[in-house]
Design an enzyme around this catalytic site. Structure first.
Site, PDB file in Angstrom:
ATOM      1  N   TYR A 158      -1.804  -1.226  10.757  1.00 42.46           N
ATOM      2  CA  TYR A 158      -1.956  -1.465   9.323  1.00 42.46           C
ATOM      3  C   TYR A 158      -0.790  -0.865   8.540  1.00 42.46           C
ATOM      4  CZ  TYR A 158      -3.591  -1.108   4.537  1.00 42.46           C
ATOM      5  OH  TYR A 158      -3.676  -1.191   3.164  1.00 42.46           O
TER       6      TYR A 158
ATOM      7  N   SER B 135       0.866  -1.189   0.000  1.00 33.67           N
ATOM      8  CA  SER B 135       0.000   0.000   0.000  1.00 33.67           C
ATOM      9  C   SER B 135       0.895   1.230   0.000  1.00 33.67           C
ATOM     10  CB  SER B 135      -0.886  -0.005   1.258  1.00 33.67           C
ATOM     11  OG  SER B 135      -1.484   1.250   1.470  1.00 33.67           O
TER      12      SER B 135
END
Length: 259
Positions: A153, A140
């Site tokens: 995360y 990401s």
């Protein structure tokens, strides 16, 4: 002999799009996710190729080994591993459930690492047989900076990027390539699962079709890191030059709800 791609998190979002792309390019598929009904629907849709479905919840310890053993028992040879499964959680670290955050680490880091280790011998064997062999790991743009309100995360995706780049270098002489896809906000169930539907991140998203296409094409070209979208590329580049304390404040603002 057609090559075979193993895709995790294949029931929806990027995983679903990856499955269609690999199938359209002559790959047989092994698809896994928690939802067996959705996997069966995808198999029925892709009836022009061989599709093996293996329902697994990768947040459960031991699931990766069970998945690998099933593939071995069926005498299937994997030549492409797509570690796509993953999820996020929005909120302050101490206010989020510890168990949910541990489940996230299990999926985003542990399962990805285990599957890479288990399937590398198969990938190397495929490469020696002249097949295109490689790993596509989904990270990401979160990998490029710390992320308050999504601390675990962001940290997990930093691991994915670092691990993948290291593996790409280690495997340089093996004809097994490693590609890392680092998408920004994407129109999937991610924000609903993360309970971040109202965060500022949702103000600018890319379609899963566009992101998966960029990832697949980069994988086929054996690129090491792919950041789809010009704005995302600028953001990832800027993170290298901005003090990390400043990057953390910006990320916290983006991870907060629109006022």
């Amino acid at each position: 002999m057609n090559p075979t791609a193993l895709i995790t998190g294949a029931s929806s979002g990027l995983g679903y799009e990856f499955a269609k792309l690999y199938a359209a390019n002559g790959y047989n598929l092994i698809i896994t996710a928690r939802n067996e009904e959705k996997l069966q629907k995808l198999k029925d849709e892709l009836n022009h190729i061989e599709v093996t479905i293996i329902p697994k919840d990768l947040s459960q310890p031991g699931a990766s080994k069970e998945l690998y053993q099933y593939v071995v028992d069926k005498d299937l040879q994997v030549s492409a591993l797509v570690n796509n499964a993953g999820f996020g959680l929005n909120g302050y670290f101490d206010e989020l459930s510890l168990q949910e955050q541990q489940d996230m680490l299990q999926v985003n880091i542990t399962a990805l690492t285990e599957l890479t280790h288990y399937f590398l011998p198969s990938l190397k064997k495929a490469a020696k047989q002249g097949l295109s062999a490689g790993i596509l790991n989904v990270a990401s743009t979160a990998a490029f900076q710390p992320g308050p309100k999504m601390a675990v995360y962001y940290a997990s995706k930093s691991y994915v990027l670092s691990f993948s780049e290291a593996m790409a270098e280690e495997l340089k002489g093996s004809n097994v390539h490693v590609t890392t896809l680092c998408p920004g906000a994407t129109e999937t169930n991610f924000f609903k699962t993360a309970k971040a539907e109202n965060s500022k991140l949702t103000s600018s998203t890319m379609s899963p079709q566009m992101v998966a296409k960029a990832g697949f094409e980069g994988y086929m070209k054996k690129q090491r890191v792919i950041v789809p979208g010009r704005v995302n590329r600028v953001s990832a580049l800027a993170a290298k030059f901005v003090p990390r304390s400043v990057a953390a404040r910006i990320a916290q603002n983006m991870n907060s709800a629109n006022s």
